[in-house]
Design a protein around this motif. Sequence first.
Motif, PDB file in Angstrom:
ATOM      1  N   SER A  81     -24.887  17.266  57.735  1.00 36.86           N
ATOM      2  CA  SER A  81     -24.086  15.986  57.147  1.00 36.86           C
ATOM      3  C   SER A  81     -23.562  16.617  55.813  1.00 36.86           C
ATOM      4  O   SER A  81     -23.943  18.273  55.564  1.00 36.86           O
ATOM      5  CB  SER A  81     -25.107  15.392  56.392  1.00 36.86           C
ATOM      6  OG  SER A  81     -24.647  14.106  54.921  1.00 36.86           O
ATOM      7  N   TRP A  82     -22.201  16.090  56.330  1.00 36.49           N
ATOM      8  CA  TRP A  82     -20.772  17.075  56.231  1.00 36.49           C
ATOM      9  C   TRP A  82     -20.081  15.447  54.215  1.00 36.49           C
ATOM     10  O   TRP A  82     -20.232  14.663  54.811  1.00 36.49           O
ATOM     11  CB  TRP A  82     -19.044  17.174  56.531  1.00 36.49           C
ATOM     12  CG  TRP A  82     -19.998  18.091  57.187  1.00 36.49           C
ATOM     13  CD1 TRP A  82     -20.333  17.587  58.576  1.00 36.49           C
ATOM     14  CD2 TRP A  82     -20.493  19.761  57.456  1.00 36.49           C
ATOM     15  NE1 TRP A  82     -20.918  18.814  59.126  1.00 36.49           N
ATOM     16  CE2 TRP A  82     -20.930  20.093  58.889  1.00 36.49           C
ATOM     17  CE3 TRP A  82     -19.763  20.421  55.865  1.00 36.49           C
ATOM     18  CZ2 TRP A  82     -20.767  21.584  59.040  1.00 36.49           C
ATOM     19  CZ3 TRP A  82     -20.439  21.718  56.983  1.00 36.49           C
ATOM     20  CH2 TRP A  82     -20.686  21.851  57.781  1.00 36.49           C
ATOM     21  N   THR A  93     -19.893  12.654  57.169  1.00 36.64           N
ATOM     22  CA  THR A  93     -20.709  12.761  57.982  1.00 36.64           C
ATOM     23  C   THR A  93     -21.768  13.094  58.390  1.00 36.64           C
ATOM     24  O   THR A  93     -22.273  14.099  58.032  1.00 36.64           O
ATOM     25  CB  THR A  93     -19.711  12.978  59.064  1.00 36.64           C
ATOM     26  OG1 THR A  93     -19.494  14.442  58.802  1.00 36.64           O
ATOM     27  CG2 THR A  93     -18.317  13.045  58.660  1.00 36.64           C
ATOM     28  N   LEU A  94     -22.652  12.900  59.864  1.00 35.75           N
ATOM     29  CA  LEU A  94     -23.146  12.932  60.059  1.00 35.75           C
ATOM     30  C   LEU A  94     -22.938  13.435  61.546  1.00 35.75           C
ATOM     31  O   LEU A  94     -22.813  13.015  62.557  1.00 35.75           O
ATOM     32  CB  LEU A  94     -24.538  12.198  60.681  1.00 35.75           C
ATOM     33  CG  LEU A  94     -25.383  12.091  58.709  1.00 35.75           C
ATOM     34  CD1 LEU A  94     -25.918  10.690  58.899  1.00 35.75           C
ATOM     35  CD2 LEU A  94     -26.078  13.405  58.747  1.00 35.75           C
ATOM     36  N   GLY A 114     -20.516  12.653  66.027  1.00 32.73           N
ATOM     37  CA  GLY A 114     -20.289  12.047  64.812  1.00 32.73           C
ATOM     38  C   GLY A 114     -19.769  11.486  63.843  1.00 32.73           C
ATOM     39  O   GLY A 114     -20.294   9.834  63.658  1.00 32.73           O
ATOM     40  N   ILE A 115     -18.402  10.534  63.971  1.00 31.18           N
ATOM     41  CA  ILE A 115     -17.819   9.883  63.891  1.00 31.18           C
ATOM     42  C   ILE A 115     -16.391  10.084  64.776  1.00 31.18           C
ATOM     43  O   ILE A 115     -16.115  10.752  64.994  1.00 31.18           O
ATOM     44  CB  ILE A 115     -16.897  10.145  62.162  1.00 31.18           C
ATOM     45  CG1 ILE A 115     -16.236  11.274  61.830  1.00 31.18           C
ATOM     46  CG2 ILE A 115     -17.985   9.384  61.323  1.00 31.18           C
ATOM     47  CD1 ILE A 115     -15.250  10.742  60.928  1.00 31.18           C
ATOM     48  N   ALA A 192     -28.746  13.459  55.523  1.00 29.65           N
ATOM     49  CA  ALA A 192     -28.871  12.435  55.166  1.00 29.65           C
ATOM     50  C   ALA A 192     -28.849  12.827  53.415  1.00 29.65           C
ATOM     51  O   ALA A 192     -28.301  12.815  52.814  1.00 29.65           O
ATOM     52  CB  ALA A 192     -28.467  11.105  55.587  1.00 29.65           C
ATOM     53  N   ALA A 193     -30.530  12.631  52.940  1.00 26.73           N
ATOM     54  CA  ALA A 193     -30.652  12.616  52.450  1.00 26.73           C
ATOM     55  C   ALA A 193     -30.496  13.883  50.949  1.00 26.73           C
ATOM     56  O   ALA A 193     -29.778  13.586  50.352  1.00 26.73           O
ATOM     57  CB  ALA A 193     -32.659  12.318  52.372  1.00 26.73           C
TER      58      ALA A 193
END
Length: 205
Positions: A81-82, A93-94, A114-115, A192-193
Motif C-alpha cells: 500500500s502506497w 494505492t494497493l 493497483g489502480i 491498508a490498515a
Amino acid sequence: MKNVEMAEVLRRRRTELGMSQAELASVVGVDKRQIRRYEAGEQQPVLSVAVAIADALKISVGELAGIPSHQVNLTGDWWASWQTFKDQEEIITLQEVRFRQQGELINVETITRGIAVEDGGYHWRGELRLWDNEILMGWYAALDGGVRSKGTMYFVLHPHGQKMSGRWVGLSYDGKIVTGWGAMAHSEEEAAALIAELKERGEPA
C-alpha cells in the motif's frame, strides 16, 4: 560438512537459481562431473571450492553445510500500500507484489497495477536489501514505457517478518523529489490498515 546435507542444499539451491550443473561448474572452476559427485553425496569439496560454490549460490558456507540460517525468509506474495500524489491530490494505492529472496537481496516485482493507468497506476520492479533482519532498503523503477517514476524505498520489518512499514522517495507525477508512506503485509486489509496508522501517527508503526 556432512555429505548428504551438503548434497541436498547444493542441489536444491542450484535448482532454485535455475542453474545447470555445467553452469555452476563453470562459475566455480571445476569439472561438471565434480558437481555431480557433490550432489550425489559421493564427495565433498575442499574448503576453497566450497567457498566458491557458496558464493555462486549466494549463500554462506554454513548454509551450504546444512547449518540453518537465522535470516528471515520473505519470499512470497505480498500486498503493498502506497501513499502517492497526483496533481497535489493524495491517492492511496494497493497492489500485489512478489518477493524472490536470495540471501540478503530481494527482487520485487508487481503482480497488479493497483489502480487504473489513467489514475496513475503502473507496474514496477525493484530490489531490497535486508539488514539485520530488521531494515529493508532499496530502489524501484516503473516498467511501463510511458511512466518515468523511480526512486528509493526504506522499510522497518515487524519482528516476526509478517509486515513492514516505511517510506518511499522518488520521481513522480508531481516532481522529482516526492515522498509518501509505504507498507506491506500478507493481506490487502492489513496493508491498508498500516498506511492508515502511519498517516495517523506520522511515524512507522
